[in-house]
Design a protein around this motif. Structure first.
Motif, mmCIF file in Angstrom:
data_model
loop_
_atom_site.group_PDB
_atom_site.id
_atom_site.type_symbol
_atom_site.label_atom_id
_atom_site.label_comp_id
_atom_site.label_asym_id
_atom_site.label_seq_id
_atom_site.Cartn_x
_atom_site.Cartn_y
_atom_site.Cartn_z
ATOM 1 N N THR A 66 29.954 19.569 -75.922
ATOM 2 C CA THR A 66 30.549 20.407 -74.712
ATOM 3 C C THR A 66 31.612 19.612 -74.162
ATOM 4 O O THR A 66 31.439 18.424 -73.255
ATOM 5 C CB THR A 66 29.545 21.118 -73.784
ATOM 6 O OG1 THR A 66 30.231 21.586 -72.477
ATOM 7 C CG2 THR A 66 28.706 19.976 -73.004
ATOM 8 N N SER B 54 33.660 20.664 -71.432
ATOM 9 C CA SER B 54 33.593 21.325 -70.365
ATOM 10 C C SER B 54 32.438 20.870 -69.391
ATOM 11 O O SER B 54 32.614 21.148 -68.384
ATOM 12 C CB SER B 54 33.852 22.676 -70.292
ATOM 13 O OG SER B 54 32.796 23.256 -70.895
ATOM 14 N N ASN C 115 29.996 23.205 -69.682
ATOM 15 C CA ASN C 115 29.371 24.389 -69.383
ATOM 16 C C ASN C 115 28.232 24.512 -70.610
ATOM 17 O O ASN C 115 28.570 25.247 -71.755
ATOM 18 C CB ASN C 115 30.573 25.362 -69.705
ATOM 19 C CG ASN C 115 30.020 26.763 -69.548
ATOM 20 O OD1 ASN C 115 28.970 27.087 -69.119
ATOM 21 N ND2 ASN C 115 30.947 27.787 -69.951
ATOM 22 N N THR D 292 29.640 14.692 -73.931
ATOM 23 C CA THR D 292 30.679 15.493 -73.062
ATOM 24 C C THR D 292 31.608 14.281 -72.844
ATOM 25 O O THR D 292 31.669 13.193 -73.241
ATOM 26 C CB THR D 292 29.888 16.168 -72.052
ATOM 27 O OG1 THR D 292 30.948 16.803 -71.167
ATOM 28 C CG2 THR D 292 29.237 15.342 -70.976
ATOM 29 N N GLY E 132 33.144 16.604 -67.973
ATOM 30 C CA GLY E 132 31.834 17.283 -68.125
ATOM 31 C C GLY E 132 30.708 16.708 -67.647
ATOM 32 O O GLY E 132 29.705 17.311 -67.185
ATOM 33 N N ARG F 212 30.250 17.394 -64.145
ATOM 34 C CA ARG F 212 29.941 18.838 -63.702
ATOM 35 C C ARG F 212 28.413 19.124 -64.015
ATOM 36 O O ARG F 212 27.654 19.749 -63.384
ATOM 37 C CB ARG F 212 30.698 19.851 -64.466
ATOM 38 C CG ARG F 212 32.180 19.892 -64.327
ATOM 39 C CD ARG F 212 32.899 21.044 -64.889
ATOM 40 N NE ARG F 212 34.178 20.984 -64.895
ATOM 41 C CZ ARG F 212 35.128 20.430 -65.878
ATOM 42 N NH1 ARG F 212 34.974 19.923 -66.812
ATOM 43 N NH2 ARG F 212 36.422 20.702 -65.351
ATOM 44 N N SER G 85 39.861 14.903 -71.188
ATOM 45 C CA SER G 85 39.512 16.307 -71.280
ATOM 46 C C SER G 85 39.124 17.015 -72.512
ATOM 47 O O SER G 85 38.308 18.055 -72.483
ATOM 48 C CB SER G 85 40.688 17.142 -70.574
ATOM 49 O OG SER G 85 41.638 17.339 -71.492
ATOM 50 N N ALA H 253 37.363 20.953 -77.618
ATOM 51 C CA ALA H 253 37.483 21.626 -76.231
ATOM 52 C C ALA H 253 36.450 22.849 -76.584
ATOM 53 O O ALA H 253 36.904 24.034 -76.817
ATOM 54 C CB ALA H 253 38.678 21.875 -75.863
#
Length: 298
Positions: free
Chosen positions: A147, A149, A151, A167, A171, A174, A192, A297
């Protein structure tokens, strides 16, 4: 899509395994792990990989659908019809793997799944365990979730059991403090987006040289785009899925190959059980690097 089942592991002597797959074709000289007899009987022969190897396993309808759309969680089970032979092959391929690699979308789409051999074929659990011991593998393959992001559904039971979450630095920030204690964050990129080559390099640094991916189509596209997919196991289910107003992807998403850069594959083996076909392909060396995709992504 990547195949799914809600079966749960049991213990004891293997019983009720599917009848032996009919071997229709197999290329000579394939590597062999020396499967336990009960697995070799059900599979219709031996199985092995030249390591390191990244291999994929999917089920598709006759008309090429691998996922029925976001409104149908676990749609791989609908496509396969929960065919016991398909579930056995799925479990066998997991039993051969150091790690099972999935994208965050696959994790979200299968909310109760666990990517272990005995989850999909519990009656073969003792034989799967015997195979893993003979290969000096860990008790279960390492689940790896990709992942960019961060998420991911942190309450997912597969994460609760433990996983590597690959990640980016963003990420990882987060996810900080949100993942179960059994999980480990693998920061494979400072940017990213993720390069799958970096993810696989990190896995190999952990000793994971046999990597199975069960999707989804976006992740397969990224692996192919970077020339990292070595083999494909494809179950063709005797069903027509159809397409209308919803997106129903095929095996690859987010990457165009034909007509300019076709990725040809060579057939290694073909097996059959009733009207199901179990095909194994190897990406031809001349097509081993497509080079159209550089980062993930998800």
């Amino acid at each position: 899509m990547a195949k799914d089942s809600t079966a749960h592991p049991t213990s004891g002597t293997p019983t009720n395994l599917p009848e032996r797959l009919d071997l229709l074709y197999e290329e000579a000289g394939q590597p062999r792990f020396g499967l336990p007899p009960v697995l070799a009987t059900a599979y219709g022969g031996d199985l092995g990989f030249t390591l390191p190897c990244v291999y994929a396993n999917f089920v598709a309808s006759i008309d090429g659908v691998v996922a029925l759309g976001p409104e149908y969680p676990s749609s791989g089970s609908a496509i396969s019809g929960r065919e016991p032979a398909d579930r056995f092959v799925m479990g066998l391929l997991r039993a051969c793997a150091d790690a099972v690699l999935i994208g965050a979308g696959t994790l979200r789409a299968t909310p109760r799944h666990r990517w272990t051999p005995d989850h999909v074929c519990p009656q073969a659990a003792p034989a799967f365990g015997e195979l893993r011991r003979s290969l000096r593998r860990a008790t279960q393959p390492q689940l790896v979730v990709v992942t960019a992001s961060g998420n991911v559904p942190t309450e997912h039971p597969a994460l609760q059991s433990g996983a590597l979450v690959a990640t980016t630095a963003d990420g990882a920030r987060r996810l900080e403090g949100r993942l179960p204690e059994a999980c480990t964050i693998l920061t494979a990129a400072e940017a990213s987006a993720l390069r799958m080559a970096d993810v696989l390099a990190a896995l190999r640094s952990h000793g994971h040289t046999a990597v199975l991916t069960e999707g989804g189509p976006q992740l397969i596209g990224h692996l192919l785009g970077e020339g990292l997919l070595n083999e494909l196991f494809l179950t063709t289910s005797p069903v027509l899925a159809g397409r209308a107003g919803t997106s129903r992807p095929g095996l690859i998403a987010g990457l165009e190959l034909l007509p300019k850069q076709p990725a040809w594959m060579g057939l290694i083996s073909a097996r059959r059980r009733d009207s199901y076909l179990f095909l194994r392909y190897r990406l031809r060396l001349s097509d081993a690097r497509v080079g159209l995709r550089s980062a993930v992504a998800i």
